[in-house]
Design an enzyme around this catalytic site. Structure first.
Site, PDB file in Angstrom:
ATOM      1  N   THR A  57       0.853  -1.189   0.000  1.00  0.00           N
ATOM      2  CA  THR A  57       0.000   0.000   0.000  1.00  0.00           C
ATOM      3  C   THR A  57       0.889   1.240   0.000  1.00  0.00           C
ATOM      4  OG1 THR A  57      -0.129   0.377   2.399  1.00  0.00           O
ATOM      5  CG2 THR A  57      -1.575  -1.332   1.482  1.00  0.00           C
ATOM      6  N   CYS A  58       0.269   2.406   0.051  1.00  0.00           N
ATOM      7  CA  CYS A  58       1.076   3.629   0.051  1.00  0.00           C
ATOM      8  C   CYS A  58       1.885   3.767   1.337  1.00  0.00           C
ATOM      9  CB  CYS A  58       0.189   4.858  -0.153  1.00  0.00           C
ATOM     10  SG  CYS A  58      -1.034   5.123   1.142  1.00  0.00           S
ATOM     11  N   GLY A 195      -8.938   6.592  -9.948  1.00  0.00           N
ATOM     12  CA  GLY A 195      -9.078   5.354  -9.185  1.00  0.00           C
ATOM     13  C   GLY A 195      -9.781   5.632  -7.868  1.00  0.00           C
ATOM     14  N   GLY A 198      -8.470   8.768  -5.958  1.00  0.00           N
ATOM     15  CA  GLY A 198      -8.839   9.959  -6.718  1.00  0.00           C
ATOM     16  C   GLY A 198     -10.322  10.270  -6.602  1.00  0.00           C
TER      17      GLY A 198
END
Length: 417
Positions: A57-58, A195, A198
């Site tokens: 993940t981020c 996505g 966003g």
């Protein structure tokens, strides 16, 4: 290469990096996209590592699985990512056995998230394990463990206030925009990448900040067109990205491409802008931040946005930990009972083998008589006693423990004191 390891709990490891010790730029080097994940699992099967999954993940990249040692999981990750092995060995955290199990519970319930109580992580775990299972790389241990984590996450969400209130990367973006760009509702905004992150960020801007002039850009034009139609927004083809960015006041980048899509050359002669990069790895070239007329913000800076919601969540942590403790104990009980079941089946098979051999010896092609059956049973019982006695004689340092256990199992009533 063949990898030999057992499914003992001591051989269950987690190797990872997260926001606590690395910035987004470094985490981006070890991020795993679907194509890399596919290759990683294919290689894992080739070296007989068949019970693992990768969470990317981020805020983190972690490999969970069984291996003879954690180094094998490090090798897998570095083989497919863009990161350096020696750097990962220096920065990574490694947990094994029950410590690794507890870590997964804490990650899955948002206790280890950069934003406390972040509930999106459980969906990411679900997708990561589903991907692994579809490629025959998720065994019964991990599947059972993840199902328990999913259950605990749901319980914590409904029975505590750990995830109450709106705190996420998307909402943190809105809070940051509200602070540094108070007149944003009058600004022209471009969203690059439609996505999940966003879309959520865009909806939050519309709802909380009253932003109306947003242009959506996505590699697949229809995705942008559909979302724009639902919310009364504008959209433009990907080929117009540079001109649309140059005309914008605020640019949100959530494209999640493997390489930067927003370059310094795109904006060198543009008007002043605020750019928020929500992607990992970064999709805005580092040189963009060096331009004097550009203000660049990334996900690590967004995570510093504080809210009273977070303070309220801290008070719910003990309740969440209590729920984790209860269900982790249940999972470990299942694991131990499963191990016992394997042993008991092996004992049953051994007794069946003795029984079959004795019957064949006694029968000799003839019919059974009652005295034959009694004789066979007697011999089987004696062989069982001989097996136990032989073990007790061989393991002299444990003989008292063995005898006490046998005495307890068969409830003989003999007082050994």
């Amino acid at each position: 290469m063949q990898v030999s390891h057992s499914k003992e709990i001591a051989n269950f490891h987690i190797v990872g990096i997260n926001y606590k010790k690395t910035d987004a730029a470094i985490r981006g080097l070890y991020a795993i996209n679907p194509a890399q994940y596919e290759q990683l699992l294919e290689h894992a099967r080739a070296v007989q590592l068949d019970d693992l999954f990768v969470l990317s993940t981020c805020n983190r990249t972690e490999v969970y699985g069984f291996a003879a040692n954690p180094g094998q999981l490090i090798d897998l990750l570095c083989r497919e990512s863009n990161g350096d092995k020696s750097q990962l060995e220096e920065l990574a955290y490694i947990k094994s056995g029950e410590e690794a199990i507890r870590h997964l519970y804490q990650v899955g319930t948002g206790l280890d998230s950069q934003i406390l109580g972040d509930y999106e992580i459980i969906g990411q775990i679900r997708n990561a394990t589903k991907f692994s299972k579809a490629r025959q790389c998720l065994g019964s241990f991990l599947e059972r463990l993840v199902n328990s984590v999913l259950q605990v996450s749901k319980l914590i969400k409904t029975e505590t206030g750990l995830s109450k209130g709106t705190v996420s990367v998307a909402f943190a973006t809105v809070r940051m925009l509200e602070r540094i760009c108070p007149d944003i509702k009058d600004k022209k905004v471009v969203l690059l990448g439609v996505g999940k992150i966003g879309r959520n960020t865009c909806k939050n801007m519309i709802e909380y900040l009253g932003v109306k002039e947003v242009t959506l850009i996505n590699r697949t034009l229809q995705v942008a067109a559909d979302f724009a139609g639902q919310h009364g927004l504008q959209y433009a083809p990907y080929e117009n990205m540079v001109s649309e960015m140059q005309a914008a006041d605020v640019i949100l980048v959530a494209s999640n491409a493997p390489q930067p899509t927003v370059l310094a050359d795109h904006l060198r002669n543009a008007s002043p802008k605020l750019i928020v990069d929500l992607s990992i790895p970064f999709n805005v070239e580092a040189a963009v931040g060096e331009l004097s007329h550009i203000t660049l913000v990334n996900v690590d800076e967004l995570s510093k946005v504080q809210d009273e919601t977070l303070q309220n969540r801290l008070g719910e942590v003990p309740k969440a930990i209590s729920i984790i403790d209860e269900h982790m104990e249940e999972f470990l009980y299942w694991y131990k009972m499963r191990k016992h079941a394997v042993v008991l089946k092996a004992v049953k098979d051994k007794l069946q083998e003795i029984h079959t051999r004795e019957i064949l010896q006694q029968k000799n092609g003839g019919h059974y008589k009652m005295e034959d059956i009694e004789l066979v049973s007697s011999r089987i019982i004696q062989k069982m006693i001989n097996l136990m006695a032989g073990k007790v004689r061989k393991e002299t340092d444990k003989s008292d423990q063995y005898i006490a256990m046998i005495n307890d199992i068969f409830e003989t009533g003999v007082n050994q004191e």
